[in-house]
Design an enzyme around this catalytic site. Structure first.
Site, PDB file in Angstrom:
ATOM      1  CG  HIS A   1     -12.746   3.233   3.091  1.00  0.00           C
ATOM      2  ND1 HIS A   1     -13.503   4.246   3.650  1.00  0.00           N
ATOM      3  CD2 HIS A   1     -11.459   3.528   3.386  1.00  0.00           C
ATOM      4  CE1 HIS A   1     -12.706   5.113   4.253  1.00  0.00           C
ATOM      5  NE2 HIS A   1     -11.462   4.699   4.098  1.00  0.00           N
TER       6      HIS A   1
ATOM      7  CG  ASN B   1      -1.867   1.127   1.291  1.00  0.00           C
ATOM      8  OD1 ASN B   1      -1.797   2.038   0.460  1.00  0.00           O
ATOM      9  ND2 ASN B   1      -2.764   1.109   2.256  1.00  0.00           N
TER      10      ASN B   1
ATOM     11  NE  ARG C   1      -9.915  12.461   3.979  1.00  0.00           N
ATOM     12  CZ  ARG C   1      -9.845  11.153   3.801  1.00  0.00           C
ATOM     13  NH1 ARG C   1     -10.937  10.449   3.602  1.00  0.00           N
ATOM     14  NH2 ARG C   1      -8.684  10.551   3.797  1.00  0.00           N
TER      15      ARG C   1
ATOM     16  NE  ARG D   1      -6.220   1.535  -0.125  1.00  0.00           N
ATOM     17  CZ  ARG D   1      -6.211   2.696   0.507  1.00  0.00           C
ATOM     18  NH1 ARG D   1      -5.109   3.130   1.079  1.00  0.00           N
ATOM     19  NH2 ARG D   1      -7.299   3.420   0.583  1.00  0.00           N
TER      20      ARG D   1
ATOM     21  CD  GLU E   1      -8.777  -1.419   3.951  1.00  0.00           C
ATOM     22  OE1 GLU E   1      -8.349  -1.063   5.065  1.00  0.00           O
ATOM     23  OE2 GLU E   1      -9.060  -0.630   3.048  1.00  0.00           O
TER      24      GLU E   1
END
Ligand code: AMP
Length: 397
Positions: free
Chosen positions: A180, A7, A241, A91, A385
């Site tokens: 996601h 990743n 965010r 990823r 993940e």
């Protein structure tokens, strides 16, 4: 076969070496501050102590070389030769409309990921750097791209189109993509598996509540809606965010505060969310919980606004799916914060949710947290993940 899962960020690279035969993690680690002074490689072999190596990493190619060196090391290594790495799974953040599943990387895939950088200028170029660095260090080893957006490609048009002139979709592909996806896919599948049911027979809402956060509606195994949009800024209030807001606020604030659009973008991505709402206190829910317990008003406000937004999304997805069988909480906050789960669930009585307070104390473990008579099953399902990327990589080989 061992699969190296990568990743890659602009100055970091996370990795896991997974034995796909028994799905065990042989080693994992993080290369930080790549291209910056003070580069650090933290390597954790399974069952052994963490090793921290302060070594210069001027670029990602060198970072990947050092990761391989660590994996092969006589003391803290876990494999004997490079030939023990059967494939690399990457990823990749944005797959646009082009990719609705993982793919083996070749020149044309690289070109597509490059083109999609227009939609994810901070992420796709970094992911590509990781792909090139692995190709240079491990020539001939198959590489697979697993896209964050792919699982959401089943959304119907009515869910992914924004109410703006259609020409912007035609010209720039402005639409909801969602992120996601690997986590929403893994957690919804795992939730069904834990319950001994088929995902195809269930209506599942996944709440991925980490530093970035999103909710998805998975009906009969397919994603039909999700809260993140063209970018990961839309939807829930997150760590830093903003999530959803009146778009007119942007223009108003730019004018009042004399901000450029890129400065405004920084405010919305880095200075908002629970960090902004708590008056700059923290984006970490452990700090907010502590402060709220001591009576800090803004910490309380941030937590309650956060949970209210999650609950509103659950409500709207229950309508979108015409019902909900399972609600699964995952990621750092979803897996660990009993307070957030309890507050979100306090809105769900009308759905017939009956939470067991004792069960809700769980942290980072798979557990059903509702009573047997509850009309909707609420559960904690830790995401994985990396394992999902390794599985998808193996499936393609
Ligand atoms: P993630 O992005 O999934 O790694 O989630 C990171 C976030 O999880 C952190 O910023 C914290 O806000 C939150 N978190 C981690 N551990 C806990 C905990 N024990 N209690 C509450 N929040 C936690």
């Amino acid at each position: 076969m061992n699969i190296l899962v990568i990743n890659c960020g602009s100055s970091s690279l996370k990795y896991q070496l997974i034995n796909s035969d028994n799905e065990s993690v042989l080693a994992k680690g993080l290369a930080e501050r790549i291209g910056i002074d003070g580069s650090l490689l933290t390597h954790t072999p399974a069952g052994k102590d963490k090793v921290k190596l302060e070594v210069p990493m001027p670029d990602h190619k060198e970072a990947v070389r050092l990761v391989i060196e660590a994996l092969l090391d006589a003391e803290h290594g876990v494999i004997g030769s490079l030939s023990e790495i059967g494939a690399v799974g990457h990823r990749v953040v944005h797959g646009g409309e082009k990719f609705n599943r993982a793919v083996v990387i070749d020149d044309s895939v690289i070109k597509d990921i490059e083109e999609l950088s227009a939609l994810a200028p901070l992420h796709n170029p970094a992911n590509l750097i990781g792909i090139h660095a692995c190709a240079e260090n491990m020539p001939g080893v198959k590489q697979v791209a697993v896209f964050d957006t792919a699982f959401h490609q089943t959304m119907p048009e009515k869910a992914y189109m924004y109410g703006i002139p259609y020409e912007y979709y035609e010209k720039y592909k402005i639409r909801r993509y969602g992120f996601h996806g690997t986590s929403h896919d893994y957690v919804s599948a795992r939730a069904a598996e834990i319950l001994g049911k088929k995902r195809e027979d269930l209506k599942i809402i996944v709440c991925h509540l980490g530093n970035g956060a999103s909710v998805s509606a998975v009906k009969n195994g397919k994603c039909i809606d999700t809260s993140m949009g063209l970018t990961p800024l839309e939807g829930l209030i997150m760590g830093t965010r903003s999530g959803d807001l009146d778009p007119a606020i942007l223009d108003f604030l730019c004018e009042k505060e004399g901000l450029s659009s890129s400065e405004m973008n920084t405010v919305l991505n880095k200075k908002s969310g629970v960090l902004g709402l708590s008056g700059g206190l923290s984006s970490d829910f452990r700090d907010l919980d502590d402060a709220a317990e001591k009576g800090n008003k803004l910490a309380k406000l941030a937590l309650s606004a956060y949970c209210y937004r999650v609950a509103k999304y659950i409500g709207s997805y229950a309508i979108a799916m015409q019902g909900v069988d399972v609600i699964a909480f995952t990621a750092g906050i979803g897996e660990n914060s009993a307070g957030v789960r309890a507050d979100v669930c306090s809105y769900l009585g009308f759905l017939g949710a009956v939470v067991n307070e004792e069960a809700n104390k769980v942290r980072g473990e798979e557990k059903v947290i509702t009573e047997p008579e509850s009309k909707v099953t609420v559960m904690v399902v830790p995401t994985n993940e990396e394992l999902s990327i390794a599985r998808q990589t193996l499936a393609l080989l």
